[in-house]
Write a protein that holds these residues in place. Structure first.
Motif, mmCIF file in Angstrom:
data_model
loop_
_atom_site.group_PDB
_atom_site.id
_atom_site.type_symbol
_atom_site.label_atom_id
_atom_site.label_comp_id
_atom_site.label_asym_id
_atom_site.label_seq_id
_atom_site.Cartn_x
_atom_site.Cartn_y
_atom_site.Cartn_z
ATOM 1 N N THR A 1 98.916 -28.218 16.757
ATOM 2 C CA THR A 1 99.260 -29.429 17.501
ATOM 3 C C THR A 1 98.470 -30.657 17.060
ATOM 4 O OG1 THR A 1 97.659 -28.898 19.247
ATOM 5 C CG2 THR A 1 99.908 -28.081 19.536
ATOM 6 N N ASN A 2 97.507 -30.485 16.165
ATOM 7 C CA ASN A 2 96.697 -31.619 15.730
ATOM 8 C C ASN A 2 97.539 -32.705 15.051
ATOM 9 O OD1 ASN A 2 94.980 -32.941 13.354
ATOM 10 N ND2 ASN A 2 93.598 -32.500 15.060
ATOM 11 N N GLU B 1 96.143 -33.044 21.721
ATOM 12 C CA GLU B 1 96.234 -31.753 21.028
ATOM 13 C C GLU B 1 96.090 -30.613 22.032
ATOM 14 O OE1 GLU B 1 93.388 -31.414 17.926
ATOM 15 O OE2 GLU B 1 93.833 -29.322 17.477
#
Length: 246
Positions: free
Chosen positions: A32-33, A20
């Motif tokens: 971005t997780n 991430e």
């Protein structure tokens, strides 16, 4: 997460957090997780993600060309770093090796400059720092600056070097006096100055090799002058002139 990395280091992150965090570099305004979790679900581990082809990486929703290229290049960057670091950390155990190494660092310098090296117990260069820059024939080396830099580098053994662009490699009287002051100042913070090397484009002069390095007698709190012309020098066991002290 950035504050956590700053405080605890990148190794404190779990694999999905590391991915991430890396993806922030190519997707600074996105979440971005879920992309990180999708990559791990597809490839199984962080190492497998980094070893995947760019085409495979782009099959994951949210991974574009820039992200795929960045992730794919990381192992190559890591290998490049290790090779570079290995070259930098080669062992320097003799005055000749030290002189050759330092001559390469000063190659092409037209003004007098000073370089401080921090060595580990095996003679490998841990860190280096450029200090003062002077004129074509003069350089000032304030003790405070050298001591501050040595402390910043967390050094316990250092080598000081500066160049003589005029081609005269022999140390001046000012060079010898400055070495004495620096040896004393560094000793006060527990740092040992093991050599002061003067270089030109063609040759070098090691004060230690020439028996001109002052020696700090810690228990007595005094400076012993090792110059050959010094009379009544207190006896001490000399170290081999062609090998650096451990």
């Amino acid at each position: 997460m950035h504050e956590r990395v700053e405080a605890q280091g990148f190794e404190s992150l779990a694999e999905h957090e590391a991915l991430e965090y890396l993806l922030y570099l190519s997707i600074p305004r996105g979440d971005t997780n879920p992309i990180a979790h999708a990559l791990l679900n597809k490839f199984g581990s962080l190492s497998a993600v980094l070893e995947a082809d760019e085409e495979e990486l782009r099959e994951v929703d949210g991974v574009g060309p820039s992200s795929a290229r960045m992730l794919h290049l990381l192992p190559s960057v890591s290998r490049y770093y290790r090779r570079s670091r290995a070259r930098e950390l080669r062992r320097i155990t003799t005055s000749e090796q030290l002189g050759e190494y330092l001559m390469a660092q000063f190659h092409g310098k037209l003004r007098e400059e000073a370089l401080l090296l921090s060595l580990d117990q095996l003679g490998r260069v841990k860190r280096s720092a450029w200090l003062s820059a002077g004129s074509a024939d003069h350089l000032s080396l304030p003790v405070k600056q050298v001591v501050t830099e040595a402390v910043r580098m967390k050094a316990d053994r250092v080598v000081l070097s500066h160049n003589h662009p005029n081609g005269v490699v022999l140390p001046s009287r000012q060079d010898l006096i400055a070495t004495q002051e620096l040896q004393k100042g560094l000793a006060m913070v527990g740092v040992r100055l093991i050599d002061h090397v003067i270089v030109t484009e063609e040759e070098y002069c090691s004060l230690r090799q020439d028996n001109r390095m002052p020696f700090w007698q810690g228990e007595a709190g005094s400076l012993l002058l090792a110059a050959p012309e010094q009379e009544n020098e207190p006896p001490r066991e000399p170290e081999p002139p062609d090998h650096l002290p451990e």
